[in-house]
Every structure is written in C-alpha cells, then in structure tokens.
Design a protein around this motif. Structure first.
Motif, short mmCIF file in Angstrom:
data_model
loop_
_atom_site.label_atom_id
_atom_site.label_comp_id
_atom_site.label_asym_id
_atom_site.label_seq_id
_atom_site.Cartn_x
_atom_site.Cartn_y
_atom_site.Cartn_z
N LEU A 155 0.83 -1.21 0.00
CA LEU A 155 0.00 0.00 0.00
C LEU A 155 0.86 1.26 0.00
O LEU A 155 0.51 2.26 -0.64
CB LEU A 155 -0.93 -0.01 1.21
CG LEU A 155 -2.03 -1.07 1.20
CD1 LEU A 155 -2.85 -0.99 2.49
CD2 LEU A 155 -2.96 -0.90 0.00
N ASP A 156 1.99 1.21 0.70
CA ASP A 156 2.89 2.36 0.73
C ASP A 156 3.44 2.64 -0.67
O ASP A 156 3.60 3.81 -1.07
CB ASP A 156 4.03 2.11 1.71
CG ASP A 156 4.91 3.34 1.91
OD1 ASP A 156 4.37 4.40 2.28
OD2 ASP A 156 6.13 3.24 1.68
N GLU A 157 3.72 1.60 -1.44
CA GLU A 157 4.18 1.78 -2.82
C GLU A 157 3.12 2.48 -3.66
O GLU A 157 3.42 3.36 -4.47
CB GLU A 157 4.54 0.43 -3.42
CG GLU A 157 5.78 -0.22 -2.83
CD GLU A 157 6.04 -1.60 -3.38
OE1 GLU A 157 5.12 -2.15 -4.06
OE2 GLU A 157 7.13 -2.15 -3.16
N THR A 189 1.36 2.91 7.97
CA THR A 189 0.58 1.84 8.59
C THR A 189 -0.64 1.56 7.73
O THR A 189 -1.11 2.45 7.01
CB THR A 189 0.14 2.21 10.01
OG1 THR A 189 -0.76 3.33 9.94
CG2 THR A 189 1.34 2.58 10.88
N VAL A 190 -1.15 0.35 7.79
CA VAL A 190 -2.26 -0.02 6.91
C VAL A 190 -3.48 0.89 7.10
O VAL A 190 -4.03 1.38 6.11
CB VAL A 190 -2.63 -1.51 7.11
CG1 VAL A 190 -3.91 -1.86 6.36
CG2 VAL A 190 -1.49 -2.40 6.64
N PRO A 191 -3.94 1.18 8.33
CA PRO A 191 -5.11 2.07 8.47
C PRO A 191 -4.88 3.45 7.87
O PRO A 191 -5.76 4.01 7.19
CB PRO A 191 -5.33 2.14 9.98
CG PRO A 191 -4.70 0.91 10.52
CD PRO A 191 -3.51 0.66 9.65
N GLU A 192 -3.71 4.05 8.10
CA GLU A 192 -3.42 5.39 7.60
C GLU A 192 -3.29 5.39 6.08
O GLU A 192 -3.76 6.31 5.40
CB GLU A 192 -2.14 5.93 8.24
CG GLU A 192 -2.21 6.11 9.73
CD GLU A 192 -3.06 7.30 10.14
OE1 GLU A 192 -3.43 8.10 9.27
OE2 GLU A 192 -3.34 7.43 11.35
N LEU A 193 -2.65 4.38 5.52
CA LEU A 193 -2.48 4.31 4.08
C LEU A 193 -3.82 4.13 3.37
O LEU A 193 -4.09 4.75 2.33
CB LEU A 193 -1.54 3.15 3.72
CG LEU A 193 -0.08 3.31 4.18
CD1 LEU A 193 0.65 1.98 4.11
CD2 LEU A 193 0.64 4.37 3.35
N VAL A 194 -4.69 3.27 3.94
CA VAL A 194 -6.01 3.06 3.35
C VAL A 194 -6.83 4.34 3.41
O VAL A 194 -7.51 4.71 2.45
CB VAL A 194 -6.72 1.90 4.08
CG1 VAL A 194 -8.21 1.87 3.73
CG2 VAL A 194 -6.08 0.57 3.72
N MET A 195 -6.77 5.05 4.54
CA MET A 195 -7.51 6.31 4.67
C MET A 195 -7.04 7.31 3.63
O MET A 195 -7.85 8.01 3.01
CB MET A 195 -7.33 6.87 6.09
CG MET A 195 -8.19 8.10 6.37
SD MET A 195 -7.84 8.80 8.01
CE MET A 195 -8.16 7.39 9.05
N ALA A 250 -4.88 -1.68 -9.88
CA ALA A 250 -6.08 -2.42 -9.47
C ALA A 250 -5.82 -3.92 -9.52
O ALA A 250 -6.25 -4.66 -8.63
CB ALA A 250 -7.25 -2.04 -10.38
N ALA A 251 -5.12 -4.39 -10.56
CA ALA A 251 -4.83 -5.82 -10.69
C ALA A 251 -3.93 -6.30 -9.55
O ALA A 251 -4.13 -7.38 -8.99
CB ALA A 251 -4.20 -6.11 -12.04
N GLU A 252 -2.93 -5.49 -9.18
CA GLU A 252 -2.02 -5.87 -8.10
C GLU A 252 -2.75 -5.92 -6.75
O GLU A 252 -2.53 -6.85 -5.95
CB GLU A 252 -0.87 -4.88 -8.03
CG GLU A 252 0.09 -4.96 -9.23
CD GLU A 252 1.07 -3.81 -9.26
OE1 GLU A 252 1.04 -2.99 -8.31
OE2 GLU A 252 1.86 -3.73 -10.21
N LEU A 253 -3.62 -4.94 -6.49
CA LEU A 253 -4.36 -4.93 -5.23
C LEU A 253 -5.38 -6.07 -5.20
O LEU A 253 -5.63 -6.66 -4.14
CB LEU A 253 -5.06 -3.58 -5.05
CG LEU A 253 -4.13 -2.37 -4.88
CD1 LEU A 253 -4.94 -1.10 -4.68
CD2 LEU A 253 -3.17 -2.58 -3.71
#
Length: 276
Positions: free
Chosen positions: A146-148, A167-173, A202-205
């Motif tokens: 997600l950071d990438e 962090t995952v929550p901050e990156l998603v937000m 989108a394909a990678e996620l």
C-alpha cells in the motif's frame, strides 16, 4: 497491461473478467469499477486486521475422573496444557541418516502471516534479484504494497502532498478519501480518471486481496442474484447482483449501483406493476 479498446473500461477485466467490459461515462473507468476499487482497498484493511489479530484458539476443556493415591475420586484435565490451548506434537528424532533430497522440516510459524503483517519497508533487492524477480519467494507486507501505491499516486497526481504514516489504516484512509486538510476529495475517483497505471494498480491490489484471503483460509462467497428484477436504468432482467457484505447491489450490464433501500423500493414497484 489489460487489453481493452479506447472506449472500454480498463478495470472491467480485473473486476468483471467473465463479462464484457463496459463503456464508461467517465473514461477510462466505469462507475461500477470506481466503487469496486474503493471497496477493495477498504477490504484489504479488514483482511489485514483479521490476519494480524486472529481470534485466540479455544482451549480444550475435556476432563475425566480417576482415583488418587489415597483411593479418592478426582477430576483432572485430559490434557495438562488444556487451559493454554493444549500441547502440540513433539517429533522424535528419526532413526534414519539424513540424505540429500530429504524434505526440510516445516517452520514452527506461518511465514505467510508474518510476511503479510510486517511493517512497511522500502524494498532493496540485490542486482541479481532485480534481474530475476520471479525467483524471489515470500510476500511483501500489506503495508509495503500500500505504501508503494501511495507513493506512486502522490508523485503522479499530488506531488505537493505529504505522505501518511506507513501503517495499513493510515495508508487506506489516504488512498480512499484523503488524509490531511490539504485534500478533501476522493483519491480513488481521481486516480481512476488521471493515473496512467490505474489498471495495473487495481490488478495488483486484487491479487493482494486473494493472497490475504488464502492466508486466512477463505474463499470468495457467491454473490446474491436478484432474479426476476430488471434494472431501472438499462432495463435488463436478472443482471443485478450483490456480494455478501456489500452495501450496494450492482447491475452487471450497466454498472449502476443501488442501496438496500433502493432495491426494496424497486422490488416493491415492480411487484405492484406485475399485479396490475
């Protein structure tokens, strides 16, 4: 890179691989896939949380009665370590010599869980690894992946914006709806319109989502099909479907999204029309 024509949605091959790509109202991504990408990013957060914080195993509670040394009845645990989840098997030393080709012992921990829930890091592969990336084993952590994406979107579309904590929550937000007062828009929607690599992202996620579900031992639940209900927008019958846990039902033909209240109203209106 996905093969689509100039007037077809570039994300449909990822999210609707069994159907023909739609023609988007806002090129290059249709409205349905824009919402799907946003939901996908949010689902990565939920899957990561469940993988990082699994429910504790239920301790064994089997007991039996026996006589103590004085001949009195007493109740004991069937497993002396039952209150902490029980004991695991203890392998004995093999009586055969080790020979070349003997399988290595399995690791005491699930490496996929550890890899996926690690903190974000900047990958620094060796020159040899760069030449042969397919030979690398293990998974990058969700935070790293997600950071990438965040760094890529920031550098491409918002070069003056600050990066969120990795962090995952901050990156998603940050990815879904903005993170700081410097931005109050919808980053997913803008990236779908303006990022040249949105199809690959989108394909990678989507692949990362599958990796997380596999690590959790889960499979994709089948969607609910609204049989006999026609879409008020395109008037195709039985094309509306809703995945378990989704807040919206989606028409597979035109991509129009409907809330639960809207679907109840649609069903009520069409049932009333059928009775007249």
């Amino acid at each position: 890179m996905h093969d689509t024509t100039d007037n077809e949605c570039t994300l449909c091959p990822t999210f609707r691989s069994n159907l023909d790509p739609r023609t988007p109202d806002r090129w290059p991504v249709c409205e349905g896939c824009r919402l799907r990408l946003s939901r996908l990013i949010g689902e990565l957060h939920d899957l990561h949380e469940r993988l990082a914080n699994p429910e504790p195993a239920e301790a064994g509670r089997r007991r039996y009665q026996r006589l103590d040394t004085q001949g009195r009845a007493e109740t004991v645990w069937a497993d002396p370590l039952a209150t902490i989840g029980g004991s695991g098997p203890i392998p004995s030393k093999p009586d055969q010599p080790h020979v070349s080709g003997t399988p290595s012992k399995s690791t005491p921990a699930n490496l996929d869980h550890i890899d996926l829930t690690n903190e974000a890091r900047i990958p620094n592969p060796t020159p040899q690894a760069r030449k042969h990336p397919w030979d690398q084993i293990g998974n990058l952590s969700v935070a790293t992946r997600l950071d990438e994406v965040v760094r890529d979107w920031r550098d491409t579309l918002w070069p003056g914006h600050h990066l969120p904590p990795p962090t995952v929550p901050e990156l998603v937000m940050w990815l879904r709806a903005g993170h700081t007062p410097e931005y109050a828009g919808n980053r997913v929607d803008e990236a779908c319109t303006g990022h040249p690599g949105i199809a690959d992202t989108a394909a990678e996620l989507h692949q990362l989502r599958g990796t997380l579900r596999a690590a959790l031992g889960e499979t994709d639940p089948r969607p609910r099909h609204w049989l006999g209900v026609d879409c008020p927008h395109c008037h195709e019958i039985s094309t509306i479907q809703q995945a378990p846990g989704d807040d919206y039902a989606e028409c597979g033909n035109c991509g129009r999204m409907y809330t639960g209240d809207q679907m109840a109203e649609i069903v009520h209106e069409q049932a009333a029309a059928a009775r007249t």
